[in-house]
Design a protein around this motif. Sequence first.
Motif, PDB file in Angstrom:
ATOM      1  N   PRO A 240       0.829  -1.216   0.000  1.00 16.83           N
ATOM      2  CA  PRO A 240       0.000   0.000   0.000  1.00 16.83           C
ATOM      3  C   PRO A 240       0.858   1.259   0.000  1.00 16.83           C
ATOM      4  O   PRO A 240       1.965   1.273   0.523  1.00 16.83           O
ATOM      5  CB  PRO A 240      -0.779  -0.118   1.321  1.00 16.83           C
ATOM      6  CG  PRO A 240       0.103  -0.946   2.205  1.00 16.83           C
ATOM      7  CD  PRO A 240       0.806  -1.930   1.289  1.00 16.83           C
ATOM      8  N   PHE A 241       0.345   2.301  -0.639  1.00 15.28           N
ATOM      9  CA  PHE A 241       1.000   3.604  -0.548  1.00 15.28           C
ATOM     10  C   PHE A 241      -0.085   4.672  -0.553  1.00 15.28           C
ATOM     11  O   PHE A 241      -1.188   4.459  -1.071  1.00 15.28           O
ATOM     12  CB  PHE A 241       2.022   3.817  -1.669  1.00 15.28           C
ATOM     13  CG  PHE A 241       1.459   3.937  -3.047  1.00 15.28           C
ATOM     14  CD1 PHE A 241       1.205   5.177  -3.619  1.00 15.28           C
ATOM     15  CD2 PHE A 241       1.185   2.800  -3.804  1.00 15.28           C
ATOM     16  CE1 PHE A 241       0.689   5.286  -4.901  1.00 15.28           C
ATOM     17  CE2 PHE A 241       0.676   2.900  -5.088  1.00 15.28           C
ATOM     18  CZ  PHE A 241       0.426   4.154  -5.628  1.00 15.28           C
ATOM     19  N   PRO A 242       0.178   5.808   0.045  1.00 15.79           N
ATOM     20  CA  PRO A 242      -0.874   6.816   0.224  1.00 15.79           C
ATOM     21  C   PRO A 242      -1.321   7.428  -1.094  1.00 15.79           C
ATOM     22  O   PRO A 242      -0.493   7.829  -1.916  1.00 15.79           O
ATOM     23  CB  PRO A 242      -0.215   7.859   1.137  1.00 15.79           C
ATOM     24  CG  PRO A 242       1.254   7.692   0.913  1.00 15.79           C
ATOM     25  CD  PRO A 242       1.460   6.233   0.643  1.00 15.79           C
ATOM     26  N   PHE A 243      -2.643   7.497  -1.274  1.00 13.86           N
ATOM     27  CA  PHE A 243      -3.207   8.096  -2.481  1.00 13.86           C
ATOM     28  C   PHE A 243      -3.607   9.554  -2.243  1.00 13.86           C
ATOM     29  O   PHE A 243      -3.793  10.318  -3.186  1.00 13.86           O
ATOM     30  CB  PHE A 243      -4.423   7.282  -2.935  1.00 13.86           C
ATOM     31  CG  PHE A 243      -4.958   7.672  -4.281  1.00 13.86           C
ATOM     32  CD1 PHE A 243      -4.151   7.632  -5.418  1.00 13.86           C
ATOM     33  CD2 PHE A 243      -6.275   8.080  -4.426  1.00 13.86           C
ATOM     34  CE1 PHE A 243      -4.641   7.997  -6.660  1.00 13.86           C
ATOM     35  CE2 PHE A 243      -6.783   8.446  -5.663  1.00 13.86           C
ATOM     36  CZ  PHE A 243      -5.962   8.404  -6.783  1.00 13.86           C
ATOM     37  N   GLY A 244      -3.726   9.946  -0.960  1.00 13.65           N
ATOM     38  CA  GLY A 244      -4.132  11.300  -0.628  1.00 13.65           C
ATOM     39  C   GLY A 244      -3.278  12.380  -1.271  1.00 13.65           C
ATOM     40  O   GLY A 244      -3.824  13.379  -1.783  1.00 13.65           O
ATOM     41  N   PRO A 245      -1.933  12.240  -1.283  1.00 14.79           N
ATOM     42  CA  PRO A 245      -1.114  13.283  -1.925  1.00 14.79           C
ATOM     43  C   PRO A 245      -1.422  13.469  -3.404  1.00 14.79           C
ATOM     44  O   PRO A 245      -1.364  14.594  -3.920  1.00 14.79           O
ATOM     45  CB  PRO A 245       0.322  12.765  -1.719  1.00 14.79           C
ATOM     46  CG  PRO A 245       0.244  11.933  -0.489  1.00 14.79           C
ATOM     47  CD  PRO A 245      -1.105  11.274  -0.553  1.00 14.79           C
ATOM     48  N   PHE A 246      -1.771  12.389  -4.107  1.00 13.05           N
ATOM     49  CA  PHE A 246      -2.091  12.500  -5.529  1.00 13.05           C
ATOM     50  C   PHE A 246      -3.439  13.189  -5.727  1.00 13.05           C
ATOM     51  O   PHE A 246      -3.604  13.991  -6.656  1.00 13.05           O
ATOM     52  CB  PHE A 246      -2.081  11.128  -6.178  1.00 13.05           C
ATOM     53  CG  PHE A 246      -0.761  10.421  -6.056  1.00 13.05           C
ATOM     54  CD1 PHE A 246       0.333  10.838  -6.794  1.00 13.05           C
ATOM     55  CD2 PHE A 246      -0.599   9.358  -5.183  1.00 13.05           C
ATOM     56  CE1 PHE A 246       1.556  10.209  -6.681  1.00 13.05           C
ATOM     57  CE2 PHE A 246       0.618   8.713  -5.062  1.00 13.05           C
ATOM     58  CZ  PHE A 246       1.701   9.143  -5.809  1.00 13.05           C
ATOM     59  N   LEU A 247      -4.408  12.882  -4.842  1.00 10.47           N
ATOM     60  CA  LEU A 247      -5.683  13.588  -4.893  1.00 10.47           C
ATOM     61  C   LEU A 247      -5.475  15.079  -4.621  1.00 10.47           C
ATOM     62  O   LEU A 247      -6.070  15.934  -5.291  1.00 10.47           O
ATOM     63  CB  LEU A 247      -6.658  13.003  -3.862  1.00 10.47           C
ATOM     64  CG  LEU A 247      -7.361  11.697  -4.231  1.00 10.47           C
ATOM     65  CD1 LEU A 247      -8.124  11.160  -3.032  1.00 10.47           C
ATOM     66  CD2 LEU A 247      -8.304  11.895  -5.411  1.00 10.47           C
ATOM     67  N   ALA A 248      -4.645  15.386  -3.636  1.00 10.65           N
ATOM     68  CA  ALA A 248      -4.380  16.783  -3.298  1.00 10.65           C
ATOM     69  C   ALA A 248      -3.739  17.518  -4.474  1.00 10.65           C
ATOM     70  O   ALA A 248      -4.116  18.653  -4.798  1.00 10.65           O
ATOM     71  CB  ALA A 248      -3.486  16.861  -2.059  1.00 10.65           C
ATOM     72  N   LEU A 249      -2.782  16.869  -5.126  1.00 11.73           N
ATOM     73  CA  LEU A 249      -2.135  17.489  -6.284  1.00 11.73           C
ATOM     74  C   LEU A 249      -3.140  17.719  -7.408  1.00 11.73           C
ATOM     75  O   LEU A 249      -3.184  18.803  -8.021  1.00 11.73           O
ATOM     76  CB  LEU A 249      -0.994  16.603  -6.775  1.00 11.73           C
ATOM     77  CG  LEU A 249      -0.255  17.086  -8.037  1.00 11.73           C
ATOM     78  CD1 LEU A 249       0.401  18.440  -7.783  1.00 11.73           C
ATOM     79  CD2 LEU A 249       0.778  16.050  -8.476  1.00 11.73           C
ATOM     80  N   GLY A 250      -3.966  16.701  -7.688  1.00 15.74           N
ATOM     81  CA  GLY A 250      -4.983  16.848  -8.729  1.00 15.74           C
ATOM     82  C   GLY A 250      -5.974  17.947  -8.400  1.00 15.74           C
ATOM     83  O   GLY A 250      -6.368  18.731  -9.269  1.00 15.74           O
ATOM     84  N   GLY A 251      -6.376  18.036  -7.132  1.00  7.45           N
ATOM     85  CA  GLY A 251      -7.309  19.074  -6.721  1.00  7.45           C
ATOM     86  C   GLY A 251      -6.719  20.463  -6.858  1.00  7.45           C
ATOM     87  O   GLY A 251      -7.399  21.405  -7.295  1.00  7.45           O
TER      88      GLY A 251
END
Length: 273
Positions: A240-251
């Motif tokens: 597993p690796f965190p997906f939150g940073p990618f969502l934050a970047l996309g947002g």
Amino acid sequence: MDFLASLLMYSLVFFWGAAIGSFLSVVIHRVPAEQSLWLPPSHCPQCGHRLKPWENLPIAGWLSLKGRCSNCKTPIPIRYPLLEAVCGTVFLLIFLAFGVTWQTLGYWLFFSWLLALALIDIDTMTLPNPLTQSGLIAGLTFRAVVGFSTNGTFAGAVQAVMEGVVGAVLGLWLLDVIAIAGSYALGQTAMGSGDSKLAALMGAWLGWQNLLLGGFLACLVGAIAGGVGMALGLLNRRQPFPFGPFLALGGFIAAIWGNAIASLYLQLFLLTP
């Protein structure tokens, strides 16, 4: 506005962002631990030394201390001034994009939530409910303010809020569907529930159109990062690796450049004038 006045304003915006970045360091450390954001005041975690006002200055404080506690000489991670510098830079970018408007104030807040959640996810692989829930409420409030200021009517505010509600519900459902499909394909949990709540937060701020763009960018960059990580042996297929940073970047990209990206897409692929 002449050069000196512009330079002063840009400097003030940068240092305001850096100061918010300093506060975000507290949020990132204390919210997952369920500690108060206000008490005790900023201190060295090693010896308990309470930071003096000048030691707490964004970026300059760390530099003046040469990266060490003034009392016990324990190294202070460089992450703190880097976070302050990044936050100051992004605040300045937002100001340059939107000027003195409600959009600027709103997106400063939006980015602050995104940055705090992204770094908490990196540290703990969690996205705390108090932040995702408060961020969603703040997003709907922002849309109400912008809707009213744009149209000058209560109906305009209600319409803007409803667009945010649609975006929030879509974000929640979209990430839930991706999580279920990923879990089925991998034979294990593919995504935490916090990711869908973060997507709902993004939808409240961005509306459904820019949410879709932000989600697409998050999946694209996340897939590339995961593929590169596996190719380099840094990740395995089931790690597993965190997906939150990618969502934050996309947002963040969708908030600042979403309309420009959409216009470019239409010109390139739909041949609009």
